[in-house]
Design an enzyme around this catalytic site. Structure first.
Site, PDB file in Angstrom:
ATOM      1  N   ARG A 163      11.039  -0.870  11.198  1.00 63.95           N
ATOM      2  CA  ARG A 163      10.124  -0.543  12.101  1.00 63.95           C
ATOM      3  C   ARG A 163      10.220  -1.492  13.212  1.00 63.95           C
ATOM      4  O   ARG A 163      10.464  -2.838  13.033  1.00 63.95           O
ATOM      5  CB  ARG A 163       8.770  -0.573  11.332  1.00 63.95           C
ATOM      6  CG  ARG A 163       8.350   0.771  10.713  1.00 63.95           C
ATOM      7  CD  ARG A 163       7.336   0.642   9.982  1.00 63.95           C
ATOM      8  NE  ARG A 163       6.029  -0.137  10.419  1.00 63.95           N
ATOM      9  CZ  ARG A 163       5.059  -0.290   9.276  1.00 63.95           C
ATOM     10  NH1 ARG A 163       4.976   0.448   8.282  1.00 63.95           N
ATOM     11  NH2 ARG A 163       3.929  -1.071   9.920  1.00 63.95           N
ATOM     12  N   ARG A 213      11.856  -5.232   4.998  1.00 65.96           N
ATOM     13  CA  ARG A 213      11.621  -4.072   4.530  1.00 65.96           C
ATOM     14  C   ARG A 213      12.575  -2.937   5.386  1.00 65.96           C
ATOM     15  O   ARG A 213      12.781  -3.203   6.589  1.00 65.96           O
ATOM     16  CB  ARG A 213      10.336  -3.667   4.833  1.00 65.96           C
ATOM     17  CG  ARG A 213       9.909  -2.216   4.821  1.00 65.96           C
ATOM     18  CD  ARG A 213       8.489  -1.620   4.647  1.00 65.96           C
ATOM     19  NE  ARG A 213       7.759  -2.251   6.209  1.00 65.96           N
ATOM     20  CZ  ARG A 213       6.494  -2.345   6.265  1.00 65.96           C
ATOM     21  NH1 ARG A 213       5.767  -1.636   5.369  1.00 65.96           N
ATOM     22  NH2 ARG A 213       5.915  -2.753   7.626  1.00 65.96           N
ATOM     23  N   LYS A 239       0.916  -1.123   0.063  1.00 67.71           N
ATOM     24  CA  LYS A 239      -0.047   0.026   0.041  1.00 67.71           C
ATOM     25  C   LYS A 239       0.998   1.219   0.115  1.00 67.71           C
ATOM     26  O   LYS A 239       0.820   2.302  -0.734  1.00 67.71           O
ATOM     27  CB  LYS A 239      -1.006  -0.028   1.285  1.00 67.71           C
ATOM     28  CG  LYS A 239      -1.972  -1.167   1.329  1.00 67.71           C
ATOM     29  CD  LYS A 239      -2.726  -1.266   2.617  1.00 67.71           C
ATOM     30  CE  LYS A 239      -1.917  -1.253   3.848  1.00 67.71           C
ATOM     31  NZ  LYS A 239      -1.432  -2.591   4.326  1.00 67.71           N
ATOM     32  N   ARG A 294      -0.783  -8.725  13.668  1.00 72.62           N
ATOM     33  CA  ARG A 294      -1.300  -7.734  12.702  1.00 72.62           C
ATOM     34  C   ARG A 294      -2.200  -8.482  11.555  1.00 72.62           C
ATOM     35  O   ARG A 294      -3.346  -8.062  11.260  1.00 72.62           O
ATOM     36  CB  ARG A 294      -0.092  -7.069  12.119  1.00 72.62           C
ATOM     37  CG  ARG A 294       0.655  -5.742  12.937  1.00 72.62           C
ATOM     38  CD  ARG A 294       2.006  -5.582  12.412  1.00 72.62           C
ATOM     39  NE  ARG A 294       1.998  -5.023  11.035  1.00 72.62           N
ATOM     40  CZ  ARG A 294       3.283  -4.791  10.611  1.00 72.62           C
ATOM     41  NH1 ARG A 294       4.448  -5.331  10.901  1.00 72.62           N
ATOM     42  NH2 ARG A 294       3.326  -4.339   9.293  1.00 72.62           N
ATOM     43  N   ARG A 306      -9.811   0.579   8.688  1.00 72.41           N
ATOM     44  CA  ARG A 306      -9.478  -0.725   9.077  1.00 72.41           C
ATOM     45  C   ARG A 306     -10.492  -1.378  10.013  1.00 72.41           C
ATOM     46  O   ARG A 306     -10.242  -2.808  10.091  1.00 72.41           O
ATOM     47  CB  ARG A 306      -8.059  -0.627  10.116  1.00 72.41           C
ATOM     48  CG  ARG A 306      -6.740  -0.736   9.251  1.00 72.41           C
ATOM     49  CD  ARG A 306      -5.666  -0.430  10.229  1.00 72.41           C
ATOM     50  NE  ARG A 306      -4.649  -1.394  10.120  1.00 72.41           N
ATOM     51  CZ  ARG A 306      -3.701  -0.748   9.408  1.00 72.41           C
ATOM     52  NH1 ARG A 306      -3.674   0.301   8.908  1.00 72.41           N
ATOM     53  NH2 ARG A 306      -2.557  -1.612   9.206  1.00 72.41           N
TER      54      ARG A 306
HETATM   55  P1  AP5 Z   1       4.828  -1.837   1.745  1.00 72.78           P
HETATM   56  O1  AP5 Z   1       4.447  -0.781   0.506  1.00 72.78           O
HETATM   57  O2  AP5 Z   1       5.752  -1.024   2.937  1.00 72.78           O
HETATM   58  O3  AP5 Z   1       3.455  -2.329   2.414  1.00 72.78           O
HETATM   59  P2  AP5 Z   1       2.442  -1.772   3.101  1.00 72.78           P
HETATM   60  O4  AP5 Z   1       1.068  -2.455   2.764  1.00 72.78           O
HETATM   61  O5  AP5 Z   1       2.172  -0.435   3.363  1.00 72.78           O
HETATM   62  O6  AP5 Z   1       2.602  -2.353   4.482  1.00 72.78           O
HETATM   63  P3  AP5 Z   1       2.528  -1.828   6.089  1.00 72.78           P
HETATM   64  O7  AP5 Z   1       3.237  -2.956   6.857  1.00 72.78           O
HETATM   65  O8  AP5 Z   1       2.974  -0.227   6.265  1.00 72.78           O
HETATM   66  O9  AP5 Z   1       1.167  -1.902   6.322  1.00 72.78           O
HETATM   67  P4  AP5 Z   1       0.375  -1.982   7.586  1.00 72.78           P
HETATM   68  O10 AP5 Z   1      -1.046  -1.709   7.181  1.00 72.78           O
HETATM   69  O11 AP5 Z   1       0.610  -3.236   8.376  1.00 72.78           O
HETATM   70  O12 AP5 Z   1       0.919  -0.643   8.512  1.00 72.78           O
HETATM   71  P5  AP5 Z   1       0.661   0.660   8.960  1.00 72.78           P
HETATM   72  O13 AP5 Z   1       1.721   1.523   8.862  1.00 72.78           O
HETATM   73  O14 AP5 Z   1      -0.567   1.168   8.022  1.00 72.78           O
HETATM   74  O15 AP5 Z   1       5.536  -2.942   1.273  1.00 72.78           O
HETATM   75  C1  AP5 Z   1       6.257  -3.854   2.021  1.00 72.78           C
HETATM   76  C2  AP5 Z   1       7.682  -4.337   1.588  1.00 72.78           C
HETATM   77  O16 AP5 Z   1       7.266  -5.082   0.400  1.00 72.78           O
HETATM   78  C3  AP5 Z   1       8.514  -3.315   1.213  1.00 72.78           C
HETATM   79  O17 AP5 Z   1       9.837  -3.366   1.512  1.00 72.78           O
HETATM   80  C4  AP5 Z   1       8.483  -3.124  -0.443  1.00 72.78           C
HETATM   81  O18 AP5 Z   1       9.631  -2.508  -0.789  1.00 72.78           O
HETATM   82  C5  AP5 Z   1       8.075  -4.536  -0.602  1.00 72.78           C
HETATM   83  N1  AP5 Z   1       6.954  -4.480  -1.772  1.00 72.78           N
HETATM   84  C6  AP5 Z   1       6.142  -3.828  -1.937  1.00 72.78           C
HETATM   85  N2  AP5 Z   1       5.307  -4.118  -3.141  1.00 72.78           N
HETATM   86  C7  AP5 Z   1       5.899  -5.141  -3.653  1.00 72.78           C
HETATM   87  C8  AP5 Z   1       5.814  -5.951  -4.988  1.00 72.78           C
HETATM   88  N3  AP5 Z   1       4.817  -5.743  -5.572  1.00 72.78           N
HETATM   89  N4  AP5 Z   1       6.721  -7.095  -5.247  1.00 72.78           N
HETATM   90  C9  AP5 Z   1       7.699  -7.414  -4.220  1.00 72.78           C
HETATM   91  N5  AP5 Z   1       8.008  -6.388  -3.150  1.00 72.78           N
HETATM   92  C10 AP5 Z   1       7.249  -5.371  -2.730  1.00 72.78           C
HETATM   93  O19 AP5 Z   1      -0.078   0.218  10.509  1.00 72.78           O
HETATM   94  C11 AP5 Z   1       0.830  -0.227  11.408  1.00 72.78           C
HETATM   95  C12 AP5 Z   1       0.148  -0.013  12.731  1.00 72.78           C
HETATM   96  O20 AP5 Z   1      -0.417   1.121  12.813  1.00 72.78           O
HETATM   97  C13 AP5 Z   1      -1.013  -1.105  12.602  1.00 72.78           C
HETATM   98  O21 AP5 Z   1      -0.487  -2.502  13.098  1.00 72.78           O
HETATM   99  C14 AP5 Z   1      -1.876  -0.507  14.007  1.00 72.78           C
HETATM  100  O22 AP5 Z   1      -1.305  -0.781  15.171  1.00 72.78           O
HETATM  101  C15 AP5 Z   1      -1.678   1.017  13.569  1.00 72.78           C
HETATM  102  N6  AP5 Z   1      -2.685   1.614  12.813  1.00 72.78           N
HETATM  103  C16 AP5 Z   1      -2.389   1.915  11.454  1.00 72.78           C
HETATM  104  N7  AP5 Z   1      -3.713   2.528  10.896  1.00 72.78           N
HETATM  105  C17 AP5 Z   1      -4.665   2.164  11.801  1.00 72.78           C
HETATM  106  C18 AP5 Z   1      -6.039   2.341  11.693  1.00 72.78           C
HETATM  107  N8  AP5 Z   1      -6.607   2.722  10.637  1.00 72.78           N
HETATM  108  N9  AP5 Z   1      -6.753   1.746  12.689  1.00 72.78           N
HETATM  109  C19 AP5 Z   1      -6.363   1.423  13.705  1.00 72.78           C
HETATM  110  N10 AP5 Z   1      -5.091   1.129  13.798  1.00 72.78           N
HETATM  111  C20 AP5 Z   1      -4.215   1.638  12.905  1.00 72.78           C
END
Ligand code: AP5
Length: 221
Positions: A161, A127, A14, A172, A88
């Site tokens: 992270r 990552r 994402k 997660r 979410r």
């Molecule tokens: P990346 O693009 O970083 O993936 P992502 O989907 O953004 O993953 P996240 O871990 O950031 O998502 P998340 O939803 O767990 O975290 P968030 O910060 O929102 O890609 C991942 C890796 O793969 C990278 O190394 C990239 O290079 C590689 N890659 C990407 N695309 C690829 C491809 N096509 N092929 C090969 N490699 C590829 O949330 C973190 C925490 O915050 C949550 O756990 C929760 O505690 C809290 N939180 C956030 N939002 C909320 C909410 N709305 N409600 C409640 N709690 C929340």
């Protein structure tokens, strides 16, 4: 103005795709994960609580994240918002619908990035990101051109992270399946859902997302 949600489990890509859309289309990325990571460095009681919840891999309360999004919706919208990691829960989805309606905006597409759980462990544990400009890398699939130096801004502040370990990832994923995956049915029923193959190479995922945006914009007339 085009407003989209990128929906998918941790590591679906994402953030990677959102950053590209910001660069190429001038959209504004609203990542609740990034906002919460900022809040946790504030040193406040709220920041400390947020840090504990995130490190465990649990979801932060709806009230906090809805408040964060509400604030940002009042700011710059560029050529549209990309909701990355929000909503979410069903309560967050309802709140987003109400907030958009209240500000005279609409949701153009919800893009589900479908991936295989097995691939996620590799993606998450490999990552790292630039602490200065936020560029996202991967040890194997997306390394920096020069080791230890960000390709985009030249910083050497490359970070991993605290929740990017196997144990937090399992939690997660559990949260995703229990609380977030019902949104796929929710947005399907609203007629807003599009699905792309998140396992494809980054450029192919980008092309599929561009195709969805074109379709959504054409559908709007
Ligand atoms: P990346 O693009 O970083 O993936 P992502 O989907 O953004 O993953 P996240 O871990 O950031 O998502 P998340 O939803 O767990 O975290 P968030 O910060 O929102 O890609 C991942 C890796 O793969 C990278 O190394 C990239 O290079 C590689 N890659 C990407 N695309 C690829 C491809 N096509 N092929 C090969 N490699 C590829 O949330 C973190 C925490 O915050 C949550 O756990 C929760 O505690 C809290 N939180 C956030 N939002 C909320 C909410 N709305 N409600 C409640 N709690 C929340």
């Amino acid at each position: 103005m085009t407003n989209i949600i990128l929906l998918g489990p941790p590591g679906a890509g994402k953030g990677t795709q959102a950053r590209r859309l910001v660069e190429e289309r001038g959209m504004v990325q609203l990542s609740t994960g990034d906002m919460l990571r900022e809040a946790r460095t504030s040193g406040t009681e709220m920041g400390k609580k947020v840090a504990e919840v995130m490190d465990r891999g649990d979801l932060v309360t709806d009230e906090i994240v809805i408040g964060l999004i509400e604030e940002r919706l009042a700011g710059n919208h560029g050529s549209g918002f990309i909701f990355d990691g929000f909503p979410r829960t069903l309560a967050q989805a309802d709140a987003l619908g109400a907030l958009l309606g209240r500000t005279g905006r609409q949701l153009d597409a919800v893009i589900e990035m479908r991936v295989d759980d097995e691939a996620l462990v590799d993606r998450i544990t490999g990552r790292f990101t630039c602490g200065q400009c936020g560029e996202v890398y991967h040890d194997k699939t997306q390394p920096t051109a020069k080791e230890g130096v960000c390709d985009v801004c030249g910083s050497t502040d490359l970070r991993r992270r605290a929740d990017d370990n196997e144990e937090s990832l399992r939690q997660r994923l559990m949260e995703y399946y229990k609380k977030t995956s019902p949104l796929i049915g929710y947005y399907y029923a609203l007629g807003d859902l599009f699905t792309v193959d998140g396992l494809a190479p980054i450029e192919d995922v980008a092309a599929a997302i561009d195709g969805v945006l074109k379709q959504a914009e054409a559908g709007r007339g």
